[in-house]
Motif scaffolding. Structure first.
Motif, mmCIF file in Angstrom:
data_model
loop_
_atom_site.group_PDB
_atom_site.id
_atom_site.type_symbol
_atom_site.label_atom_id
_atom_site.label_comp_id
_atom_site.label_asym_id
_atom_site.label_seq_id
_atom_site.Cartn_x
_atom_site.Cartn_y
_atom_site.Cartn_z
ATOM 1 N N ARG A 88 49.204 28.121 -15.217
ATOM 2 C CA ARG A 88 47.827 27.933 -15.661
ATOM 3 C C ARG A 88 47.490 29.137 -16.533
ATOM 4 N NH1 ARG A 88 44.923 24.240 -13.309
ATOM 5 N NH2 ARG A 88 42.941 25.303 -13.561
ATOM 6 N N ASN A 89 46.331 29.105 -17.207
ATOM 7 C CA ASN A 89 45.960 30.245 -18.024
ATOM 8 C C ASN A 89 44.464 30.437 -18.076
ATOM 9 O OD1 ASN A 89 45.538 29.591 -21.492
ATOM 10 N ND2 ASN A 89 45.523 27.989 -19.985
ATOM 11 N N SER A 90 44.087 31.662 -18.425
ATOM 12 C CA SER A 90 42.700 31.994 -18.736
ATOM 13 C C SER A 90 42.757 32.870 -19.983
ATOM 14 C CB SER A 90 42.032 32.733 -17.571
ATOM 15 O OG SER A 90 42.689 33.950 -17.318
ATOM 16 N N PRO B 89 48.379 34.402 -17.706
ATOM 17 C CA PRO B 89 48.976 33.315 -16.916
ATOM 18 C C PRO B 89 48.684 33.480 -15.431
ATOM 19 C CG PRO B 89 50.637 34.922 -17.471
ATOM 20 C CD PRO B 89 49.362 35.378 -18.140
ATOM 21 N N LYS C 68 46.018 26.104 -24.125
ATOM 22 C CA LYS C 68 46.459 24.995 -23.271
ATOM 23 C C LYS C 68 47.750 25.357 -22.548
ATOM 24 C CE LYS C 68 47.662 20.089 -23.373
ATOM 25 N NZ LYS C 68 48.906 20.147 -22.636
ATOM 26 N N ALA C 69 47.710 25.255 -21.245
ATOM 27 C CA ALA C 69 48.893 25.368 -20.391
ATOM 28 C C ALA C 69 48.800 24.183 -19.442
ATOM 29 C CB ALA C 69 48.893 26.710 -19.660
ATOM 30 N N GLU C 70 48.829 24.419 -18.123
ATOM 31 C CA GLU C 70 48.572 23.323 -17.192
ATOM 32 C C GLU C 70 47.085 22.931 -17.296
ATOM 33 O OE1 GLU C 70 50.182 22.762 -12.874
ATOM 34 O OE2 GLU C 70 48.242 23.783 -12.713
ATOM 35 N N ASN C 71 46.270 23.868 -17.712
ATOM 36 C CA ASN C 71 44.832 23.670 -17.867
ATOM 37 C C ASN C 71 44.405 24.083 -19.280
ATOM 38 O OD1 ASN C 71 45.407 26.485 -17.253
ATOM 39 N ND2 ASN C 71 43.206 26.764 -17.190
ATOM 40 N N TRP C 72 43.169 23.813 -19.633
ATOM 41 C CA TRP C 72 42.573 24.306 -20.872
ATOM 42 C C TRP C 72 41.701 25.507 -20.523
ATOM 43 C CZ3 TRP C 72 43.452 22.818 -25.807
ATOM 44 C CH2 TRP C 72 44.116 21.604 -26.017
ATOM 45 N N ALA C 73 41.836 26.587 -21.288
ATOM 46 C CA ALA C 73 40.976 27.765 -21.153
ATOM 47 C C ALA C 73 40.268 27.956 -22.495
ATOM 48 C CB ALA C 73 41.806 28.992 -20.806
ATOM 49 N N GLY D 43 50.455 27.839 -11.307
ATOM 50 C CA GLY D 43 49.819 26.538 -11.282
ATOM 51 C C GLY D 43 50.520 25.617 -10.296
#
Length: 160
Positions: free
Chosen positions: A132-134, A124, A101-106, A127
């Protein structure tokens, strides 16, 4: 200083920060040589698999990437990384979802067997509000290399 010049200066600084924040990875041969005698800090507990989550990039270094197993509930949080850090935890054999979890969920799915050591890499990206992350699985050589080079992040739990 004019507004145009100020914007150009800010853009230049951000571009430089982005370029220097990206990690470079050596060749597989160089990684093999460097980890030839390296022992991982932890090995799997009997009957379990061990997951290392690595974040080799320093991009967004101050932003926490929280790591969860199987769901997004607070009780499933294993720990978090910041730039140039790793964490580890044990899982039972079977299929698991590793979530970041960052700005999004991966999310990445793994199938763990007793005695396995599994490496997951967080990547990273810029974002809107924060990084954001993957995430994806990486091979043993690259994973072990990153564990050797990175600092330990914040571990909340070592097993789920």
């Amino acid at each position: 200083m004019s507004t145009g010049r100020l914007l150009l200066t800010i853009a230049s600084v951000l571009a430089l920060a982005f370029i220097t924040g990206c990690a470079t990875v050596p060749t597989p041969e160089a990684m093999k040589a460097e980890i030839a005698t390296f022992q991982l800090p932890k090995t799997p507990e009997p009957g379990k698999a061990l997951v290392y989550v690595v974040r080799p990039s320093s991009l967004g270094t101050l932003i926490r990437f929280n790591v969860f197993v199987d769901d997004q509930e607070a009780a499933s949080e294993m720990g978090y990384t910041r730039g140039s850090q790793y964490i580890y935890f044990h899982v039972t054999p079977g299929k698991h979802r590793i979530l970041s979890k960052a700005e999004n969920w991966a999310e990445a799915e793994i199938t763990a067997n007793a005695g396995d050591v599994i490496f997951i890499q967080q990547e990273p990206a810029m974002g809107v509000i924060m990084a954001r992350n993957s995430i994806s699985r990486v091979d043993d050589i690259q994973g072990k290399y990153f564990v050797k080079k990175l600092e330990l992040g914040t571990i909340i739990k070592t097993a789920k």
